[in-house]
Design a protein around this motif. Structure first.
Motif, PDB file in Angstrom:
ATOM      1  N   SER A  38       0.824  -1.213   0.000  1.00  0.00           N
ATOM      2  CA  SER A  38       0.000   0.000   0.000  1.00  0.00           C
ATOM      3  C   SER A  38       0.858   1.263   0.000  1.00  0.00           C
ATOM      4  N   LEU A  39       1.899   1.276   0.824  1.00  0.00           N
ATOM      5  CA  LEU A  39       2.774   2.448   0.873  1.00  0.00           C
ATOM      6  C   LEU A  39       3.516   2.636  -0.443  1.00  0.00           C
ATOM      7  N   ARG A  40       3.995   1.541  -1.032  1.00  0.00           N
ATOM      8  CA  ARG A  40       4.691   1.634  -2.324  1.00  0.00           C
ATOM      9  C   ARG A  40       3.762   2.164  -3.410  1.00  0.00           C
ATOM     10  N   ARG A  41       2.494   1.798  -3.374  1.00  0.00           N
ATOM     11  CA  ARG A  41       1.539   2.286  -4.366  1.00  0.00           C
ATOM     12  C   ARG A  41       1.218   3.759  -4.115  1.00  0.00           C
ATOM     13  N   ASP A  46       1.366  10.967  -4.241  1.00  0.00           N
ATOM     14  CA  ASP A  46       1.174  12.069  -3.302  1.00  0.00           C
ATOM     15  C   ASP A  46       2.461  12.887  -3.199  1.00  0.00           C
ATOM     16  N   SER A  47       2.345  14.205  -3.091  1.00  0.00           N
ATOM     17  CA  SER A  47       3.553  15.049  -3.032  1.00  0.00           C
ATOM     18  C   SER A  47       4.413  14.726  -1.811  1.00  0.00           C
ATOM     19  N   MET A  48       3.793  14.551  -0.655  1.00  0.00           N
ATOM     20  CA  MET A  48       4.572  14.186   0.535  1.00  0.00           C
ATOM     21  C   MET A  48       5.103  12.757   0.418  1.00  0.00           C
ATOM     22  N   GLY A  49       4.320  11.891  -0.211  1.00  0.00           N
ATOM     23  CA  GLY A  49       4.778  10.530  -0.456  1.00  0.00           C
ATOM     24  C   GLY A  49       5.991  10.499  -1.357  1.00  0.00           C
ATOM     25  N   ARG A  50       6.019  11.378  -2.353  1.00  0.00           N
ATOM     26  CA  ARG A  50       7.191  11.457  -3.241  1.00  0.00           C
ATOM     27  C   ARG A  50       8.420  11.961  -2.489  1.00  0.00           C
ATOM     28  N   ALA A  53       9.553   8.999  -0.631  1.00  0.00           N
ATOM     29  CA  ALA A  53      10.163   8.052  -1.573  1.00  0.00           C
ATOM     30  C   ALA A  53      11.592   8.467  -1.933  1.00  0.00           C
ATOM     31  N   ALA A  54      11.807   9.757  -2.130  1.00  0.00           N
ATOM     32  CA  ALA A  54      13.137  10.249  -2.485  1.00  0.00           C
ATOM     33  C   ALA A  54      14.144   9.999  -1.368  1.00  0.00           C
ATOM     34  N   ALA A  55      13.661   9.986  -0.136  1.00  0.00           N
ATOM     35  CA  ALA A  55      14.540   9.761   1.012  1.00  0.00           C
ATOM     36  C   ALA A  55      14.676   8.274   1.368  1.00  0.00           C
ATOM     37  N   LEU A  77      10.024  14.245   8.873  1.00  0.00           N
ATOM     38  CA  LEU A  77       8.580  14.317   8.687  1.00  0.00           C
ATOM     39  C   LEU A  77       7.910  12.938   8.573  1.00  0.00           C
ATOM     40  N   MET A  78       8.657  11.871   8.827  1.00  0.00           N
ATOM     41  CA  MET A  78       8.146  10.512   8.624  1.00  0.00           C
ATOM     42  C   MET A  78       6.745  10.304   9.210  1.00  0.00           C
ATOM     43  N   LEU A  79       6.568  10.533  10.493  1.00  0.00           N
ATOM     44  CA  LEU A  79       5.281  10.262  11.132  1.00  0.00           C
ATOM     45  C   LEU A  79       4.199  11.234  10.671  1.00  0.00           C
TER      46      LEU A  79
END
Length: 127
Positions: A38-41, A46-50, A53-55, A77-79
């Motif tokens: 789910s997280l990988r999808r 999502d902008s924050m998800g990207r 992902a970059a990190a 900002l993980m949590l």
């Protein structure tokens, strides 16, 4: 969904432990593999998800009850990102219903929320 989080001293490894006994609305157990899929999808959608992902170096299931996110560099900002209340929320869904392409639509709705509406009665949802 998460019972606990452990972060390494350098801030690069985040270990998430799922609450025991979690199930989806269809009765199937929520597993770490579902969370990872789910997280990988969600991340590229999502902008924050990207940003996450970059990190991210890797996201791995650790058995059925937990998963680990390993970072390339600290991401404070993980949590906030994983727990954000606005769209697009990183909903956890069964890995089996996730389509292969991120642009493909999900055809079956199976949630993981503690309660759900079972009928609609004159403008208000009831359980």
């Amino acid at each position: 969904m998460v019972d606990g989080v452990h972060t390494s001293a350098d801030g690069l490894t985040w270990e998430f432990t799922l609450r025991p006994g979690l199930t989806f609305h269809d009765g199937a157990p929520v597993t770490a593999a579902d969370c990872v899929a789910s997280l990988r999808r969600w991340m590229p959608l999502d902008s924050m998800g990207r940003m996450l992902a970059a990190a991210t170096d890797s996201i791995d299931a650790k058995g059925v009850g937990g998963f680990t996110i390993t970072l390339k560099h600290p991401f404070p900002l993980m949590l906030d990102v994983l727990g954000k209340p606005n769209a697009a929320v990183p909903f956890i869904m069964p890995a089996r219903i996730l389509p292969p392409g991120r642009a493909d639509r999900i055809k079956e709705i199976v949630g993981s929320v503690r309660s759900r509406s079972t009928r609609h009665d004159g403008g208000r949802a009831t359980r």
